[in-house]
Design a protein around this motif. Structure first.
Motif, mmCIF file in Angstrom:
data_model
loop_
_atom_site.group_PDB
_atom_site.id
_atom_site.type_symbol
_atom_site.label_atom_id
_atom_site.label_comp_id
_atom_site.label_asym_id
_atom_site.label_seq_id
_atom_site.Cartn_x
_atom_site.Cartn_y
_atom_site.Cartn_z
ATOM 1 N N ILE A 12 51.101 35.690 29.647
ATOM 2 C CA ILE A 12 50.054 34.793 29.177
ATOM 3 C C ILE A 12 49.197 34.342 30.351
ATOM 4 O O ILE A 12 49.712 33.835 31.355
ATOM 5 C CB ILE A 12 50.661 33.569 28.461
ATOM 6 N N ASN A 13 47.886 34.539 30.231
ATOM 7 C CA ASN A 13 46.920 34.071 31.235
ATOM 8 C C ASN A 13 47.262 34.594 32.630
ATOM 9 O O ASN A 13 47.255 33.852 33.610
ATOM 10 C CB ASN A 13 46.849 32.542 31.236
ATOM 11 N N CYS A 14 47.544 35.894 32.716
ATOM 12 C CA CYS A 14 47.852 36.539 33.992
ATOM 13 C C CYS A 14 46.704 37.464 34.382
ATOM 14 O O CYS A 14 46.016 38.016 33.522
ATOM 15 C CB CYS A 14 49.153 37.332 33.889
ATOM 16 N N ASP A 15 46.531 37.654 35.686
ATOM 17 C CA ASP A 15 45.454 38.503 36.190
ATOM 18 C C ASP A 15 46.062 39.671 36.955
ATOM 19 O O ASP A 15 46.699 39.488 37.990
ATOM 20 C CB ASP A 15 44.523 37.692 37.100
ATOM 21 N N MET A 16 45.855 40.883 36.440
ATOM 22 C CA MET A 16 46.331 42.100 37.103
ATOM 23 C C MET A 16 45.177 42.979 37.582
ATOM 24 O O MET A 16 45.379 44.112 37.994
ATOM 25 C CB MET A 16 47.211 42.937 36.157
ATOM 26 N N GLY A 17 43.944 42.498 37.528
ATOM 27 C CA GLY A 17 42.792 43.376 37.679
ATOM 28 C C GLY A 17 42.096 43.385 39.026
ATOM 29 O O GLY A 17 41.088 44.077 39.180
ATOM 30 N N SER A 18 42.588 42.659 40.028
ATOM 31 C CA SER A 18 41.806 42.497 41.247
ATOM 32 C C SER A 18 41.617 43.807 42.006
ATOM 33 O O SER A 18 40.642 43.966 42.746
ATOM 34 C CB SER A 18 42.466 41.462 42.160
ATOM 35 N N GLN A 19 42.558 44.757 41.873
ATOM 36 C CA GLN A 19 42.468 46.005 42.635
ATOM 37 C C GLN A 19 41.971 47.189 41.804
ATOM 38 O O GLN A 19 42.046 48.335 42.250
ATOM 39 C CB GLN A 19 43.847 46.339 43.212
ATOM 40 N N ALA A 20 41.430 46.919 40.636
ATOM 41 C CA ALA A 20 40.977 48.000 39.759
ATOM 42 C C ALA A 20 39.875 48.829 40.416
ATOM 43 O O ALA A 20 39.758 50.032 40.176
ATOM 44 C CB ALA A 20 40.491 47.427 38.430
ATOM 45 N N TYR A 21 39.071 48.206 41.263
ATOM 46 C CA TYR A 21 37.945 48.895 41.882
ATOM 47 C C TYR A 21 38.385 50.026 42.813
ATOM 48 O O TYR A 21 37.633 50.979 43.047
ATOM 49 C CB TYR A 21 37.095 47.894 42.680
ATOM 50 N N ARG A 22 39.615 49.966 43.315
ATOM 51 C CA ARG A 22 40.052 50.920 44.330
ATOM 52 C C ARG A 22 40.959 52.011 43.776
ATOM 53 O O ARG A 22 41.331 52.939 44.507
ATOM 54 C CB ARG A 22 40.776 50.185 45.468
#
Length: 572
Positions: A335-345
């Motif tokens: 719930i309300n977690c962020d896994m997306g910061s490295q998607a760009y790489r």
């Protein structure tokens, strides 16, 4: 008893205690009676004859070297034996029905670095007496540092042989100087349990940090604002063959598992896990691991529950995985977690894997999360015999444009694949980071076309142009529905008087095929009279061209209507 172990020099606290005792003896005379009216020698004698007062054992008083240059193992063992000898019988044993002894000493490790070359110097297997209450206290992370340099396999800095319970560690940095080192082994057949770790740091190279074995308890463990850095093979490890489903209730509050490589939680038995906030990173560009491994299909009731709220994850390479789950019951929620910061790489790959071991999966929920990569759902030949419940609610996909691209199905059986075992995966109010007005991420039920039991919901959407009105003068408003969805109904609605000045209303819904299929249309003259057209096309969007649709206007429509509606009802 060994004199080297029992003897120690008198420290400042022991000196002050002696002075206090001498002073109290003076009070038992006439001067004491005058100073303390109503308190005579008999009363004071009763007070001083009770159980020993709590003792703070300072490792410096037993010869520990705070510079880290000399091995302090023997000094820590001497201090540890004082801790063990200080435990007393429970004075309320009969009243509570609790025969466990009570700890009466706290181990204090002041500022400094302490080299320990021997295992079991903070807790040892030779102590077998059930004792409740042990505190191991440092001066703070970075202030108190333990340098563990054992290097022998299957050896631990702490070894609890089902003896200690209600154990608290605080404000200590534990540094491993050898990749074979292990931190703590806890064997419990009903005794060892209830550990808490507060503001502790583990760094360096570790094999396993917490290994839990036995037939009962080893439960009620909490970590508060702790850090795990370096290399950790396994953080908390419960094996399938040596663990128990009686192991449960593990809580992590604002912890950071930021390592070069390694798995954080590996549970072959037990569970009931809570993650509250914190940061989880595999920071190496080549190495990785899996943060959460929940293994073994069948478990006892009441232990298969995993909750992760408000945590942040970084996957910096394809070997970094979020979760591998084989549970066939219970609940699993992010719930309300962020896994997306490295998607760009990274290119999208499966970083979460859920496997049905010929059984139902747990009830799976991702709510208000930012997700990257793909999620894989694995089924076997008999998975079709059991219901599954999987929901993604209010989530954003960092990589994939649509739900059917985000979900990957894999068959893991030797027999002929029975695709009816593919679980239905529901997406509600989700979107893609790459999405646009044309590819707006409408709700979908992935797997609907083959799942043998699918609880479906009708979805109703409205299509308009950028000005909040119908298109005009031959314009087309494109949009996309989920692949495999089935359009049940299309309505064109406009109330009378809403299209003043427009002579003819001419609108239709079509596919983007080379020869478009017209699914529904309305023609009304005069348009000012309003219109209502209800069509049941029963059209399956089973190709890209059929899922990419357009709301079109005739060339003679020279006015935009903002109070008209094109309502499309579908399942899928």
């Amino acid at each position: 008893m060994d004199d080297k172990i029992t003897s120690r020099k008198m420290g400042r606290k022991q000196f002050l205690a002696g002075v206090a005792t001498a002073g109290l003896s003076l009070l038992t005379g006439s001067m004491g009676a005058n100073l303390l009216p109503g308190v005579g020698p008999d009363t004071i004698a009763k007070v001083t004859a009770g159980e020993p007062k709590p003792l703070s054992v300072n490792v410096l008083d037993y010869g520990a070297d705070p510079t880290g240059k000399k091995d302090s193992s023997a000094a820590f063992v001497r201090a540890l034996q004082v801790i063990e000898n200080a435990a007393v019988s429970n004075p309320a044993a009969n009243f509570l029905g609790d025969p466990n002894r009570r700890g009466r000493a706290k181990l204090y490790i002041p500022e400094g670095s302490y080299l320990l070359n021997r295992p079991e110097t903070l807790m040892r297997r030779s102590y077998r007496t059930r004792s409740l209450g042990l505190v191991i206290q440092g001066a703070g992370r970075g202030l108190t540092q333990i340098l563990f340099n054992n290097g022998k396999s299957e050896q631990y800095l702490l070894y609890n042989q089902d003896a200690w319970l209600f154990v608290h560690f605080a404000d200590i940095e534990f540094t491993s100087l050898n990749a074979a080192n292990n931190f703590m082994f806890s064997l419990s057949n009903g005794g060892a349990q209830n550990y808490s770790f507060e503001r502790c740091l583990w760094n360096g190279k570790w094999n396993n940090l917490f290994v839990l074995e036995g037939s009962n308890t080893n439960s009620e463990m909490s970590w508060y604002h702790c850090n795990f850095n370096g290399i950790v093979n396994k953080g908390v490890f419960v094996s399938e063959d040596k663990g128990s489903d009686q192991f449960l209730n593990y809580n992590f509050f604002a912890c950071q598992f930021e390592v070069e490589k390694g798995d954080f939680l590996v549970f072959g038995k037990g569970g009931n896990i809570n993650i509250w906030g914190g940061s989880f990173i595999h920071y190496d560009d080549r190495e990785g691991g899996t943060f959460f491994k929940l293994l073994g299909g069948s478990h006892a009731g009441g232990v298969q529950r995993f909750l992760c709220i408000g945590a942040r994850f970084e996957h910096r390479n394809e070997k970094s995985k979020l979760i591998e789950c084989e549970w066939n019951d219970g609940t699993l929620s992010f719930i309300n977690c962020d896994m997306g910061s490295q998607a760009y790489r990274l290119k999208p790959s499966a970083n979460a894997r859920f496997r049905s071991v010929n059984q139902k999966m747990p009830s799976i929920l991702f709510q208000s999360c930012v997700l990257m990569g793909k999620h894989e759902y694995v089924y076997l030949s008999n998975s079709w015999q059991h219901p599954h419940q999987i929901v993604y609610d209010n989530c954003e996909l960092s990589h994939e444009l649509r739900a059917d691209e985000f979900i990957v199905y894999s068959y893991d059986g030797k027999e002929t694949s029975r695709d009816g075992g593919r679980p239905l995966v529901k997406f509600r109010n989700c979107r893609s980071l790459q999405g646009s007005n044309e590819t707006a991420f409408f709700d979908s039920d992935v797997g609907m076309r083959v799942t043998n039991r699918a609880m479906l919901e009708k979805k109703l959407i409205s299509i308009k142009g950028s000005f909040g009105s119908f298109p005009m003068k031959g314009e087309k408003e494109p949009f996309t529905l989920p692949l495999g969805s089935l359009i049940l109904n299309v309505k064109f609605i406009c109330k009378p008087g809403a299209a003043k000045g427009l002579s003819v209303a001419d609108y239709w819904l079509e596919t983007s095929e080379s020869s478009p299929s017209r699914l529904a249309f309305v023609q009304a003259s005069p348009a000012d009279a309003g219109f209502y057209e209800n069509t049941d096309p029963m059209f399956e969007c089973d190709t890209e061209a059929k899922r990419n649709l357009r709301l079109c206007s005739g060339s003679g429509v020279d006015q935009a209507i903002d109070s008209a509606f094109c309502l499309i009802e579908y399942i899928g």
